[in-house]
Write a protein that holds these residues in place. Sequence first.
Motif, short mmCIF file in Angstrom:
data_model
loop_
_atom_site.label_atom_id
_atom_site.label_comp_id
_atom_site.label_asym_id
_atom_site.label_seq_id
_atom_site.Cartn_x
_atom_site.Cartn_y
_atom_site.Cartn_z
N HIS A 85 -0.83 -8.33 1.78
CA HIS A 85 -1.84 -7.74 0.90
C HIS A 85 -1.62 -6.24 0.70
O HIS A 85 -1.53 -5.48 1.66
CB HIS A 85 -3.24 -7.96 1.49
N GLY A 86 -1.53 -5.82 -0.57
CA GLY A 86 -1.64 -4.42 -0.90
C GLY A 86 -0.38 -3.58 -0.83
O GLY A 86 -0.45 -2.36 -1.00
N PHE A 87 0.78 -4.18 -0.60
CA PHE A 87 2.01 -3.40 -0.47
C PHE A 87 2.77 -3.24 -1.79
O PHE A 87 3.34 -2.19 -2.05
CB PHE A 87 2.94 -4.02 0.57
N GLY A 88 2.80 -4.28 -2.59
CA GLY A 88 3.62 -4.24 -3.79
C GLY A 88 5.09 -4.38 -3.45
O GLY A 88 5.46 -4.69 -2.30
N GLU A 89 5.96 -4.16 -4.42
CA GLU A 89 7.40 -4.31 -4.22
C GLU A 89 7.98 -3.09 -3.49
O GLU A 89 7.67 -1.96 -3.83
CB GLU A 89 8.10 -4.49 -5.55
N PRO A 90 8.82 -3.33 -2.49
CA PRO A 90 9.41 -2.22 -1.74
C PRO A 90 10.58 -1.57 -2.47
O PRO A 90 11.13 -2.17 -3.41
CB PRO A 90 9.90 -2.91 -0.46
N PRO A 91 10.98 -0.38 -2.06
CA PRO A 91 12.17 0.26 -2.64
C PRO A 91 13.42 -0.58 -2.37
O PRO A 91 13.47 -1.35 -1.41
CB PRO A 91 12.25 1.60 -1.89
N LYS A 159 1.98 4.38 2.60
CA LYS A 159 1.04 4.38 1.47
C LYS A 159 0.00 3.30 1.64
O LYS A 159 -1.20 3.51 1.42
CB LYS A 159 1.81 4.19 0.16
N ARG A 160 0.43 2.11 2.07
CA ARG A 160 -0.51 1.01 2.33
C ARG A 160 -1.36 1.31 3.56
O ARG A 160 -2.57 1.06 3.59
CB ARG A 160 0.27 -0.29 2.52
N ALA A 161 -0.76 1.89 4.59
CA ALA A 161 -1.50 2.20 5.82
C ALA A 161 -2.64 3.19 5.57
O ALA A 161 -3.66 3.16 6.26
CB ALA A 161 -0.55 2.75 6.87
#
Length: 439
Positions: A85-91, A159-161
């Motif tokens: 939940h809430g992370f989106g796609e990583p680099p 950013k998620r944390a």
Amino acid sequence: MKRFIIPGFLAAVFFLAGCTPKPKAKLMSDADVLHQNEYALTQVIIYDVFTPPVASRIYAYTSLASYEAQRYADTKYSSIAAQLHGFGEPPKPEKGLKYNFTLAATKAFFTVARKVTFSVDTLKKFEDRTYAMYKDNLDDSTYARSVAFGEKIGKYILKRASVDDYPQTRGKPKYLGENSPAKWRPTPPDYMDGVEFCWGDMHVLGIDSSKQFSPGPPPAYSEDKNSAFVKQYMEVYHKNKTLTADEKMIATYWDDNPFVVQHNGHLMFADKKITPGGHWIGITTIACKQSKADAVKTAQAYTLTSIGLFDAFVCCWEVKYKYSYARPVTNIDEKVDQYWLPLLQTPPFPEYTAGHSTISASAAVLLTHEFGENFAFQDTSDIHYIGMQRHFDSFIKASDETALSRFYGGIHYLNSSLVGAAQGKQIGNFIWNKLKLTN
């Protein structure tokens, strides 16, 4: 002539010695680097005395950051963070360029660790030694590129944390319970306020919500001697008076209290050791080494275990402060024996359900899926702290023993331990079934 030849010869020797290249540091195996990183973090968590729920958050974000960089070493593996939940796609790394993904994983791991722990100087000393090893063995461009990629991953996780409700709840007031026979109040010997009473509001990682696997209420308060309420604390009282040597050992082995306050007259001091989650991170290390897991599988195992620990703590704490159930010592001292104390020191938060049982079952289920049902191992996770080790025929048997240990220790009712274990198994299975993983 001879006077000048000898000094000139010595000068030449020293000159040549000074020009001799410094031996390169031996490059550790990729998996060993990841193990070393986790061990270093555990030492900082112990030193900084983080509470068990907070420690689980630290393990979750750092391990996830490490995995998201390390996974690119094997194209079979996909992002775990993108499925949470809430992370989106990583680099992503740039195509066609050379990286050392274990170096990137290390940078990602410590980029996060520096922001979620206190003893950053200790971490820096460890980091510097690790980075020096890679500088000796990589060309400058590969080194710089790997470090830069790891930092990107770390910032992506942070950013998620930053919005998981942890920073937002640091200024919360103290929780001192309620003055009611059935409700939790601070317990002897230190009468501390309730730990992390907002933890049930934390944003979960893999499960749907903190209430998803919430069990029913504990036995209702009653003064009837035949009621479930009275029977459960009398069961604790009698068991604690008749413990066998083996039962005492089991209780002590799984105590995992990160800050046990010792009293000797007017003198007070504290013993530090690993948290319950730290114990299961240690078991993960053992499983990876014993199975000779490569670096990517190792990173995945740490990540799964830590996600299971984190979500289980959130679920358990939601139940704890929902019911704010009194500890055995409160009822026994007031209704049975005012001088009674349990074998273990009662942790400062409500009783129902048992945290150890919940988080251990969640971790054990995930490790079972990862390494197999009958994975026998010698648990040496605690040997540096309490000088004890035990053999288990499976992860589930270890977690089942953990549940009983809290009852033997006199700090939980048996019902609370068993209900917590059932909840933890549901959490672990849900996480495993949700994620698309390579195994």
